[in-house]
Write an enzyme that holds these catalytic residues in place. Structure first.
Site, PDB file in Angstrom:
ATOM      1  N   LYS A   1       0.847  -1.204   0.000  1.00  0.00           N
ATOM      2  CA  LYS A   1       0.000   0.000   0.000  1.00  0.00           C
ATOM      3  C   LYS A   1       0.878   1.247   0.000  1.00  0.00           C
ATOM      4  O   LYS A   1       1.507   1.575   0.984  1.00  0.00           O
ATOM      5  CB  LYS A   1      -0.920   0.054   1.213  1.00  0.00           C
ATOM      6  CG  LYS A   1      -2.030   1.073   0.962  1.00  0.00           C
ATOM      7  CD  LYS A   1      -2.560   1.772   2.191  1.00  0.00           C
ATOM      8  CE  LYS A   1      -1.780   2.950   2.657  1.00  0.00           C
ATOM      9  NZ  LYS A   1      -1.867   4.160   1.824  1.00  0.00           N
TER      10      LYS A   1
ATOM     11  N   GLU B   1      10.056   1.740  10.254  1.00  0.00           N
ATOM     12  CA  GLU B   1      11.068   2.738   9.864  1.00  0.00           C
ATOM     13  C   GLU B   1      10.382   4.083   9.974  1.00  0.00           C
ATOM     14  O   GLU B   1       9.532   4.420   9.144  1.00  0.00           O
ATOM     15  CB  GLU B   1      11.514   2.501   8.413  1.00  0.00           C
ATOM     16  CG  GLU B   1      12.187   1.165   8.167  1.00  0.00           C
ATOM     17  CD  GLU B   1      13.584   1.129   8.745  1.00  0.00           C
ATOM     18  OE1 GLU B   1      14.148   2.186   9.043  1.00  0.00           O
ATOM     19  OE2 GLU B   1      14.108   0.019   8.916  1.00  0.00           O
TER      20      GLU B   1
ATOM     21  N   CYS C   1      13.469  11.124   5.723  1.00  0.00           N
ATOM     22  CA  CYS C   1      13.562  10.729   7.125  1.00  0.00           C
ATOM     23  C   CYS C   1      14.967  10.967   7.644  1.00  0.00           C
ATOM     24  O   CYS C   1      15.174  11.259   8.801  1.00  0.00           O
ATOM     25  CB  CYS C   1      13.204   9.259   7.258  1.00  0.00           C
ATOM     26  SG  CYS C   1      14.220   8.198   6.228  1.00  0.00           S
TER      27      CYS C   1
ATOM     28  N   GLU D   1       9.922  16.837  13.807  1.00  0.00           N
ATOM     29  CA  GLU D   1      10.322  16.589  12.419  1.00  0.00           C
ATOM     30  C   GLU D   1       9.524  17.518  11.505  1.00  0.00           C
ATOM     31  O   GLU D   1       8.295  17.448  11.467  1.00  0.00           O
ATOM     32  CB  GLU D   1      10.035  15.126  12.061  1.00  0.00           C
ATOM     33  CG  GLU D   1      10.547  14.774  10.679  1.00  0.00           C
ATOM     34  CD  GLU D   1      10.265  13.323  10.308  1.00  0.00           C
ATOM     35  OE1 GLU D   1       9.163  12.832  10.593  1.00  0.00           O
ATOM     36  OE2 GLU D   1      11.164  12.701   9.717  1.00  0.00           O
TER      37      GLU D   1
HETATM   38  P1  NDP Z   1       2.449   8.519   7.349  1.00  0.00           P
HETATM   39  O1  NDP Z   1       2.778   7.844   8.624  1.00  0.00           O
HETATM   40  O2  NDP Z   1       1.367   9.521   7.343  1.00  0.00           O
HETATM   41  O3  NDP Z   1       2.055   7.459   6.227  1.00  0.00           O
HETATM   42  C1  NDP Z   1       2.887   6.402   5.840  1.00  0.00           C
HETATM   43  C2  NDP Z   1       2.038   5.352   5.156  1.00  0.00           C
HETATM   44  O4  NDP Z   1       1.140   4.790   6.105  1.00  0.00           O
HETATM   45  C3  NDP Z   1       1.168   5.905   4.030  1.00  0.00           C
HETATM   46  O5  NDP Z   1       1.008   4.917   3.036  1.00  0.00           O
HETATM   47  C4  NDP Z   1      -0.134   6.166   4.751  1.00  0.00           C
HETATM   48  O6  NDP Z   1      -1.208   6.236   3.867  1.00  0.00           O
HETATM   49  C5  NDP Z   1      -0.192   4.953   5.644  1.00  0.00           C
HETATM   50  N1  NDP Z   1      -1.054   5.094   6.811  1.00  0.00           N
HETATM   51  C6  NDP Z   1      -1.454   6.222   7.451  1.00  0.00           C
HETATM   52  N2  NDP Z   1      -2.273   5.911   8.485  1.00  0.00           N
HETATM   53  C7  NDP Z   1      -2.393   4.559   8.504  1.00  0.00           C
HETATM   54  C8  NDP Z   1      -3.090   3.632   9.334  1.00  0.00           C
HETATM   55  N3  NDP Z   1      -3.830   4.027  10.366  1.00  0.00           N
HETATM   56  N4  NDP Z   1      -2.972   2.314   9.063  1.00  0.00           N
HETATM   57  C9  NDP Z   1      -2.207   1.885   8.046  1.00  0.00           C
HETATM   58  N5  NDP Z   1      -1.541   2.705   7.212  1.00  0.00           N
HETATM   59  C10 NDP Z   1      -1.611   4.037   7.439  1.00  0.00           C
HETATM   60  O7  NDP Z   1       3.815   9.119   6.826  1.00  0.00           O
HETATM   61  P2  NDP Z   1       4.045   9.991   5.532  1.00  0.00           P
HETATM   62  O8  NDP Z   1       3.482   9.304   4.329  1.00  0.00           O
HETATM   63  O9  NDP Z   1       3.607  11.372   5.848  1.00  0.00           O
HETATM   64  O10 NDP Z   1       5.633   9.896   5.373  1.00  0.00           O
HETATM   65  C11 NDP Z   1       6.480  10.745   6.033  1.00  0.00           C
HETATM   66  C12 NDP Z   1       7.055  10.075   7.271  1.00  0.00           C
HETATM   67  O11 NDP Z   1       7.753   8.889   6.900  1.00  0.00           O
HETATM   68  C13 NDP Z   1       8.076  10.949   7.955  1.00  0.00           C
HETATM   69  O12 NDP Z   1       7.880  10.929   9.346  1.00  0.00           O
HETATM   70  C14 NDP Z   1       9.384  10.283   7.611  1.00  0.00           C
HETATM   71  O13 NDP Z   1      10.396  10.532   8.542  1.00  0.00           O
HETATM   72  C15 NDP Z   1       9.011   8.849   7.555  1.00  0.00           C
HETATM   73  N6  NDP Z   1       9.991   8.097   6.777  1.00  0.00           N
HETATM   74  C16 NDP Z   1      10.834   7.228   7.424  1.00  0.00           C
HETATM   75  C17 NDP Z   1      11.833   6.551   6.728  1.00  0.00           C
HETATM   76  C18 NDP Z   1      12.754   5.589   7.420  1.00  0.00           C
HETATM   77  O14 NDP Z   1      13.347   4.749   6.741  1.00  0.00           O
HETATM   78  N7  NDP Z   1      12.906   5.636   8.737  1.00  0.00           N
HETATM   79  C19 NDP Z   1      12.034   6.766   5.297  1.00  0.00           C
HETATM   80  C20 NDP Z   1      11.098   7.691   4.717  1.00  0.00           C
HETATM   81  C21 NDP Z   1      10.114   8.327   5.448  1.00  0.00           C
HETATM   82  P3  NDP Z   1      -1.718   7.633   3.255  1.00  0.00           P
HETATM   83  O15 NDP Z   1      -0.545   8.506   3.052  1.00  0.00           O
HETATM   84  O16 NDP Z   1      -2.357   7.187   1.990  1.00  0.00           O
HETATM   85  O17 NDP Z   1      -2.693   8.191   4.235  1.00  0.00           O
END
Ligand code: NDP
Length: 500
Positions: A180, A255, A289, A392
């Site tokens: 997803k 992550e 991130c 962040e």
């Molecule tokens: P989110 O946590 O908002 O979303 C990540 C994914 O999870 C998306 O596909 C989102 O869907 C989905 N999601 C959101 N809520 C739920 C839920 N309740 N149940 C299941 N899936 C859910 O993060 P962002 O997309 O805003 O990404 C940015 C974040 O990711 C930053 O905090 C960044 O630091 C982190 N990140 C970490 C990395 C690492 O390797 N440590 C690498 C890259 C990013 P949707 O967006 O469609 O709502």
């Protein structure tokens, strides 16, 4: 360059084919103009259930699970080749919903997506089991088997690069999966899934569901037939998903976010440290991130370093991400741009000097007027205890902190809830040696920018995550050990029931 027209409608891909798509539709926007470029049909719980069922059937079929390693390697290498053969197309699709420059997407994201498959193809050719023969008369072997149906959830900031790591690892070790992506960035991943099927991935092994996190993502995480969850995204979402996984006793890797320190000692190679400080915060439009968002500089060089950084940041070319000369494109969404810019007001309100940026750029061409652009922002904080230095921001927003001693540098570097990576700049070996031990982060990059070694574990301490990705780490996560004990000569069990 291959011309690339995004699909009018992106749907889920289940059991080897795209599905028709339900009634709930979401617009997909090009962040550089704000124009709608496509539409997404959101998968509801019933569609997620069909995707998990397809993955379960494919896992139950022994031909996938027990595919000989050499055949699996051939398949993974075909996936690698397919991605490279369509690199331009994939980069364009990614650009159309992410806004990162085409050049960065081609050179880093899509190249990495292809490499992920080659890496795991090579890795599985070298794994081995264990043998224990110390117990007299017995031999015990430990083999590793795929876990089952993996839920793979990826964020919007590097959709193809991050999701492909999870897909390649899950498939390399014989799992099936449901992926997803973020609903903001479905385009390249949807095409990637098609390409991987054309390269030979069997129907049902790799399924894709699209939609919002709280709808599609939540249904996937809560599905009783999902065996493991690999999540990359924000820390708060990670907490929710891990709580759900805990209720179901499902293994997961998280992550999560970061607020990484980029520590520049006076003993650093000044020019390289300056270049790297800019790269670490402004590449990928600041949405990483692992960005070095807190730049800690030793006071004796700090005035010069901050002035040089400011001069360079002010000259960064902002603009059309399709133009190879562009260095900073738009942020991924209007809401995110407003949030990032809003941190300049938060910073000022908490007594932090904002020396550059903190607003949308003024003089963009008309064609980009509706885009989600933000200027490179530079702030200098008096201490580490502010929202601006703790939260962040996930945008092109650099915050400087000065330090006077080694101890102060480490205390400030470690002084956040996060612990993903640390950058360390010094040519004085004792400082490097000491700091690599004292820093509380999953990765320490010494005198370099982001250099991901896939063989090594990647992941965070503290609120930056649980578990790791990487060669051996993925082997541990995506497989289960099975212990098989056999007597070397027929053994004589104790004989029950022979009494009179
Ligand atoms: P989110 O946590 O908002 O979303 C990540 C994914 O999870 C998306 O596909 C989102 O869907 C989905 N999601 C959101 N809520 C739920 C839920 N309740 N149940 C299941 N899936 C859910 O993060 P962002 O997309 O805003 O990404 C940015 C974040 O990711 C930053 O905090 C960044 O630091 C982190 N990140 C970490 C990395 C690492 O390797 N440590 C690498 C890259 C990013 P949707 O967006 O469609 O709502």
């Amino acid at each position: 360059m291959t011309p690339c027209i995004p699909p009018e409608l992106v749907t889920s891909f289940i059991g080897g084919a795209p599905v028709k798509g339900g009634p709930q539709r979401l617009a997909v926007y090009y962040p550089a103009t704000g124009a709608q470029v496509s539409e997404l049909a959101e998968a509801d719980a019933a569609e997620v259930d069909r995707a998990v069922a397809a993955a379960r059937r494919a896992f139950a079929d022994r031909t996938w699970r027990l595919m000989p390693t050499e055949a699996r390697q051939t398949l993974l290498l075909a996936c690698h080749d397919a991605i490279l053969a369509h690199a331009d197309e994939l980069a364009r699709l990614e650009c159309l919903n992410l806004g990162v420059s085409l050049r960065e997407l081609r050179e880093r994201h899509i190249a990495r997506a292809a490499y992920n498959f080659r890496f795991f193809a090579e890795f599985i050719g070298q794994t081995r089991g264990e043998v224990y023969d110390q117990a007299a008369g017995y031999r015990t072997i430990v083999v590793r088997e795929p876990v089952g149906v993996a839920a793979l959830i990826a964020p919007w900031n590097a959709p193809t690069a991050l999701a492909s790591m999870k897909i390649a690892a899950a498939l390399a070790f014989g799992n099936t999966c449901v992926v997803k992506p973020s609903e903001q960035t479905p385009l390249a991943l949807a095409r990637l899934v098609e390409l991987l099927h054309l390269a030979g991935v069997p129907a049902g092994v790799l399924n894709l569901v699209n939609g919002r996190g709280p709808v599609t993502g939540a249904a996937l995480v809560a599905h009783p037939d999902v065996d493991l969850i690999s999540f990359t995204g924000g820390t708060e979402t990670g907490r929710q998903i891990m709580a759900e996984a805990g209720r179901r006793l499902k293994p997961c890797t998280m992550e999560l976010g970061g607020k990484s320190a980029n520590i520049v000692f006076a003993s650093a190679d000044y020019d390289r440290a300056l270049d790297a400080a800019l790269t670490s915060i402004y590449s990928n439009n600041g949405q990483q991130c692992l960005s070095g968002s807190r730049i800690l500089v030793e006071r004796s060089i700090s005035d010069r370093f901050i002035a040089d950084f400011l001069d360079r940041a002010a000259r960064i070319r902002i603009g059309d991400p399709m133009d190879d000369a562009t260095e900073l494109g738009p942020l991924a969404s209007g809401a995110h741009r407003d949030r990032v810019i809003g941190y300049a007001d938060i910073a000022r309100a908490e007594g932090i000097e904002v020396l550059l940026g903190g607003a949308a750029p003024a003089n963009l061409p008309d064609a980009l007027a509706g885009g989600y652009f933000a200027q490179p922002t530079v702030a200098v904080a008096p201490d580490n205890a502010r929202r601006t230095t703790q939260e962040e921001i996930f945008g092109p927003f650099a915050t400087f902190l000065r330090f006077d001693s080694y101890e102060e540098a480490i205390e400030k570097a470690n002084g956040t809830a996060f612990g993903l990576v640390s950058y360390l700049w010094s040519d004085y070996l004792p400082t490097v040696e000491r700091a690599t031990r004292d820093l509380r982060s999953g990765v320490v990059w010494v005198n370099t920018t982001m250099t991901r070694e896939l063989r090594a574990p990647f992941g965070g301490y503290k609120d930056s995550g649980v578990g790791r990705e990487g060669g051996e780490a993925c082997l541990q996560f995506y497989t289960e050990p099975k212990t098989v004990t056999t007597p070397s000569t027929p053994m004589s069990p104790r004989r029950f029931g022979l009494g009179t």
